[in-house]
Design an enzyme around this catalytic site. Structure first.
Site, PDB file in Angstrom:
ATOM      1  N   LYS A 199      50.023  19.520  59.080  1.00  0.00           N
ATOM      2  CA  LYS A 199      50.030  18.061  58.977  1.00  0.00           C
ATOM      3  C   LYS A 199      48.790  17.536  59.686  1.00  0.00           C
ATOM      4  CE  LYS A 199      51.116  14.725  61.450  1.00  0.00           C
ATOM      5  NZ  LYS A 199      50.053  13.758  61.018  1.00  0.00           N
ATOM      6  N   PRO A 200      47.800  17.083  58.924  1.00  0.00           N
ATOM      7  CA  PRO A 200      46.602  16.533  59.560  1.00  0.00           C
ATOM      8  C   PRO A 200      46.863  15.128  60.081  1.00  0.00           C
ATOM      9  CG  PRO A 200      46.411  16.340  57.187  1.00  0.00           C
ATOM     10  CD  PRO A 200      47.707  17.067  57.457  1.00  0.00           C
ATOM     11  N   SER A 201      45.985  14.657  60.941  1.00  0.00           N
ATOM     12  CA  SER A 201      46.081  13.268  61.385  1.00  0.00           C
ATOM     13  C   SER A 201      45.983  12.337  60.185  1.00  0.00           C
ATOM     14  CB  SER A 201      44.944  12.951  62.368  1.00  0.00           C
ATOM     15  OG  SER A 201      44.852  11.552  62.588  1.00  0.00           O
ATOM     16  N   GLU A 202      46.820  11.316  60.189  1.00  0.00           N
ATOM     17  CA  GLU A 202      46.767  10.338  59.089  1.00  0.00           C
ATOM     18  C   GLU A 202      45.454   9.575  59.069  1.00  0.00           C
ATOM     19  OE1 GLU A 202      48.982   8.410  62.578  1.00  0.00           O
ATOM     20  OE2 GLU A 202      48.872  10.369  61.594  1.00  0.00           O
ATOM     21  N   LEU A 268      64.678  27.574  69.307  1.00  0.00           N
ATOM     22  CA  LEU A 268      64.239  28.893  69.771  1.00  0.00           C
ATOM     23  C   LEU A 268      63.006  29.375  69.000  1.00  0.00           C
ATOM     24  CD1 LEU A 268      67.689  30.682  70.261  1.00  0.00           C
ATOM     25  CD2 LEU A 268      66.338  29.396  71.929  1.00  0.00           C
ATOM     26  N   GLU A 274      47.927  22.386  72.829  1.00  0.00           N
ATOM     27  CA  GLU A 274      46.706  22.011  73.552  1.00  0.00           C
ATOM     28  C   GLU A 274      46.786  20.508  73.741  1.00  0.00           C
ATOM     29  OE1 GLU A 274      43.581  20.242  73.951  1.00  0.00           O
ATOM     30  OE2 GLU A 274      42.330  21.422  72.603  1.00  0.00           O
ATOM     31  N   CYS A 315      39.268  16.616  74.116  1.00  0.00           N
ATOM     32  CA  CYS A 315      40.194  16.950  75.198  1.00  0.00           C
ATOM     33  C   CYS A 315      39.487  17.510  76.425  1.00  0.00           C
ATOM     34  CB  CYS A 315      41.231  17.945  74.702  1.00  0.00           C
ATOM     35  SG  CYS A 315      42.313  17.278  73.425  1.00  0.00           S
ATOM     36  N   GLU A 422      43.994  10.203  80.764  1.00  0.00           N
ATOM     37  CA  GLU A 422      43.034  10.515  79.713  1.00  0.00           C
ATOM     38  C   GLU A 422      42.710   9.240  78.935  1.00  0.00           C
ATOM     39  OE1 GLU A 422      42.442  14.089  76.539  1.00  0.00           O
ATOM     40  OE2 GLU A 422      44.419  13.166  76.635  1.00  0.00           O
ATOM     41  N   GLY A 495      48.890  21.882  78.588  1.00  0.00           N
ATOM     42  CA  GLY A 495      49.367  22.633  77.448  1.00  0.00           C
ATOM     43  C   GLY A 495      49.991  23.971  77.750  1.00  0.00           C
TER      44      GLY A 495
END
Length: 538
Positions: A199-202, A268, A274, A315, A422, A495
Site C-alpha cells: 500500500k503506497p502513500s496516497e 502473531l 522503521e 527519517c 520529529e 522502530g
C-alpha cells in the site's frame, strides 16, 4: 501484477511520450461474482497533486474493503500454488535480475515522476533512482550465494536447516521516498518467495504503480506482487489486521507504528517498523549531528546535506546539530552562509539547478509553520516562515506550492517540542557543548534512535562517540550513505527490525529444521525407547 487500465494503454503512453496515466483503475485481477456487491460501484478516487504547484497529476482508484479482501485471498492462492514460493532460488534470482534491468531502462522516467509527485528536486531523484536496481540485483545475488546450514547433532543424524517464505506479506510505504523505500522492502520479500501486497502513500502512488507494470515482462507471476492504493486508516489497517497476512513491514511515524504493531502482534504475525527519528549531528531518530574538532568546510557541506536533502522530510534528517564550543562560531558563520545559498537556489524542482524542493502538502506545510511559530524557546537565525513570491533562481512562483525555507533555530531547550519531536521539514536546532561526555548526553537526549552523524578529525574520538550514541546508524564525517548490504533500522522508539542486508532476507523467511536418521537398519533396530533407557535429546 499488472496495473494498466486496459490492453495497449502502456504502448499508447509511450507513443505519446507520457510518463504516467491520467487515471489508474482498480486492480485487474478482481473478478466480482456478486454484481450487486457494493464493490462493483464506482470506486473512491484519490487525486494525486504536484506539491510544488498545486496542480493535479492524475487520479487513482482507492481499494475498497472488498478489494483488499480479494487481494489477500488472491495472494494467498498464488502462494499456495507454489509458482513463486516453491520456485528455485536460481529462478527467483533470474527474475529479480531481469526486473532490475527493466527498472534500469525506466530510471529517467521514474525520477521525473517522483519529482512531480513529491516536489523534490530532479537532481536528488536522478541520484537516488540510479541506485534502485542495486537492491534487486543484490538480493538476486544473495539467492545464488547464500549457503544453507547443517546443525551439529549427536548420533547418526543429519539436521539441515532451510529458509522458507512466510506467506502473504503486507508493506506500507511513505511519501518521502515513494519508489526507493518500496524497492528496499519488495526486493528481499520477493527473494524469499513471499506474495507481496504494497500500500503506497496516497500522496505518491504513481511510481510504484508504474514499477508494477514492469513485473510481467520480467517473469514475475501474477498475484506475487500487488499494489493496493488507498488510505492508511482503511486499506492499511485492513491489511494489518488480516489473519492471512504473516508479516507487516511499515515506514511511518512512531504513533502509527505503535497502533499497527499492537494489531499485528494480536495475529502473531511478524512486524518490521522503521519509525520516526530526531537525528543528531549527533541524534534525531536518535542522534543527529555531533561536531568536534572537525574541518569546518567539509562539515558544513555534510551537515547541510544531512539536514536539508528532501526538504528535511527523511527519517534520518540531521535536525539537531550539536557543536563543540571551540568551533561553534566559525561553524555557524559558514553554515548560515550555506543556508542562505540553499534558500536562494530554490525554485522549480524540475530545474536541474534547484537546491531544495517543496514540502509534500499544504497540511504538512501548516504543521511545520505552526511548530516553529509556537516554539517555547529558541531564536530563529534563518528562515522560519513559509515562502511566497518568486524564486531568485528561475522566477518560479512559490505561492502556488508548499515551500518552506531551510530554517535554523538556536538556544532551544532540550525538553521542548523542537528538540524532542520529529518535525519532518527543513528545520534544525543548534546547540553548543563543552566536553565529549556532554555532547554524547545531548545527542542521546531523545526518545528516538535511528541515525546520527559525527564529524571529527580525531579517529579515536570518532569510534568512541559512535559507540556511545544510541542509534541504529552512525555516520562518521558523512551522512545518508545507504547500500543494500548495510543494515538499516533504529533503536528506542525508532522502530523494530532492520531493512537491507542478509537480516532483511531472513526477516522475510523462517527456518525449517529437518532431522534425518542416517543410521543403518540394523543400528536403528536398537533405537527402541520402550526397551530401555535411550538418549533422545541433545
Amino acid at each position: 501484477m499488472r496495473v494498466v487500465p486496459a490492453d495497449g494503454i502502456k504502448v499508447s503512453l509511450q507513443r505519446k511520450g507520457l510518463l504516467f496515466q491520467d487515471h489508474y483503475r482498480r486492480p485487474s485481477f478482481v473478478q466480482w461474482k456478486d454484481r450487486s456487491s457494493s464493490a462493483t460501484r464506482d470506486p473512491e478516487k484519490i487525486t494525486v497533486t504536484n506539491p510544488a504547484n498545486g496542480k493535479q497529476l492524475c487520479t487513482v482508484d482507492a481499494a475498497s474493503s472488498e478489494e483488499v479482501e480479494w487481494a489477500v485471498s488472491h495472494a494467498q492462492t498464488t502462494f499456495d500454488s507454489g509458482i513463486w514460493s516453491k520456485a528455485s532460488s536460481i529462478h527467483r534470482s533470474s527474475v529479480l535480475s531481469r526486473l532490475a534491468d527493466s527498472l534500469q531502462r525506466r530510471i529517467p522516467d521514474m525520477a521525473r515522476i517522483d519529482t512531480l509527485q513529491t516536489g523534490r528536486p530532479i537532481r536528488e531523484m536522478n541520484a537516488q533512482m540510479a541506485r534502485l536496481p542495486d537492491w534487486l540485483n543484490y538480493y538476486g545475488a544473495l539467492l545464488r550465494t547464500n549457503q544453507g546450514f547443517v546443525a551439529p547433532t549427536q548420533g547418526k543424524l543429519l539436521n539441515y536447516v532451510q529458509r522458507v517464505p512466510l506467506g502473504v506479506v503486507a508493506q506500507i510505504t511513505p511519501f518521502n521516498h515513494p519508489l526507493f523505500i518500496a524497492i528496499k522492502k519488495i526486493a528481499p520479500a520477493l527473494a524469499a518467495g513471499n506474495s507481496v501486497i504494497v500500500k503506497p502513500s496516497e500522496l505518491t502512488p504513481i511510481s510504484l504503480l508504474e514499477f508494477a507494470s514492469l513485473t510481467q515482462e520480467a517473469g514475475l507471476p501474477d498475484g506475487v506482487l500487488t499494489i493496493l492504493p488507498g488510505y492508511g486508516h482503511t486499506t492499511g489497517k485492513q491489511l494489518a489486521t488480516h489473519s492471512l497476512v504473516r508479516k507487516v513491514d511499515i515506514t511511518a511515524g512512531t504513533q502509527t507504528g505503535r497502533a499497527l504493531g499492537a494489531i499485528v502482534g494480536s495475529n502473531l504475525a511478524a512486524f518490521t517498523a522503521e519509525l520516526g527519528g530526531k537525528d543528531s549531528l549527533t541524534p534525531r531518530k536518535g542522534p543527529d549531528t555531533y561536531l568536534h574538532d572537525a574541518d569546518v568546510v567539509s562539515t558544513v557541506n555534510g551537515v547541510a546535506f544531512a539536514a536539508f536533502v528532501a526538504s528535511g522530510q527523511t527519517c534520518v534528517s540531521g535536525t539537531r546539530i550539536i557543536i563543540q564550543e571551540n568551533i561553534y562560531e566559525s561553524f555557524m558563520t559558514e553554515f548560515l552562509k550555506k543556508v542562505e545559498s540553499i534558500t536562494q537556489g530554490m525554485g522549480d524542482p524540475m530545474d536541474e539547478r534547484c537546491s531544495m524542493g517543496s514540502i509534500i502538502s499544504p497540511h504538512h506545510l501548516n504543521r511545520i509553520d505552526d511548530i516553529v511559530a509556537r516554539r517555547q524557546s529558541g531564536t530563529v537565525l534563518a528562515g522560519g516562515k513559509r515562502m511566497s513570491g518568486n524564486s531568485l533562481l528561475d522566477h518560479f512562483d512559490f505561492s502556488c506550492g508548499s515551500f518552506y525555507p531551510p530554517t535554523v533555530i538556536s538556544d532551544v531547550d532540550v525538553s521542548h517540542e523542537l528538540w524532542q519531536e520529529e518535525i519532518f521539514g527543513p528545520v534544525v536546532v543548534v546547540k553548543k557543548f563543552s566536553t565529549e561526555s556532554e555532547g554524547v548526553r545531548l545527542a542521546n537526549a531523545s526518545k528516538y534512535g535511528l541515525g546520527a552523524g559525527v564529524w571529527t578529525q580525531d579517529l579515536s574520538r570518532a569510534h568512541r562517540v559512535a559507540t556511545d550514541i544510541d542509534a541504529g546508524l552512525v555516520w562518521v564525517n558523512t551522512h545518508h550513505r545507504n547500500d543494500p548490504s548495510s543494515p538499516w533500522g533504529g533503536m528506542k522508539e525508532s522502530g523494530i527490525g532492520r531493512e537491507n542486508g542478509i537480516e532483511a532476507l531472513e526477516a522475510y523467511s523462517q527456518s525449517k529444521s529437518i532431522i534425518v536418521n542416517v543410521a543403518s537398519a540394523d543400528e536403528s533396530r536398537t533405537d527402541d525407547w520402550f526397551s530401555g533407557e535411550q538418549k533422545r535429546y541433545g
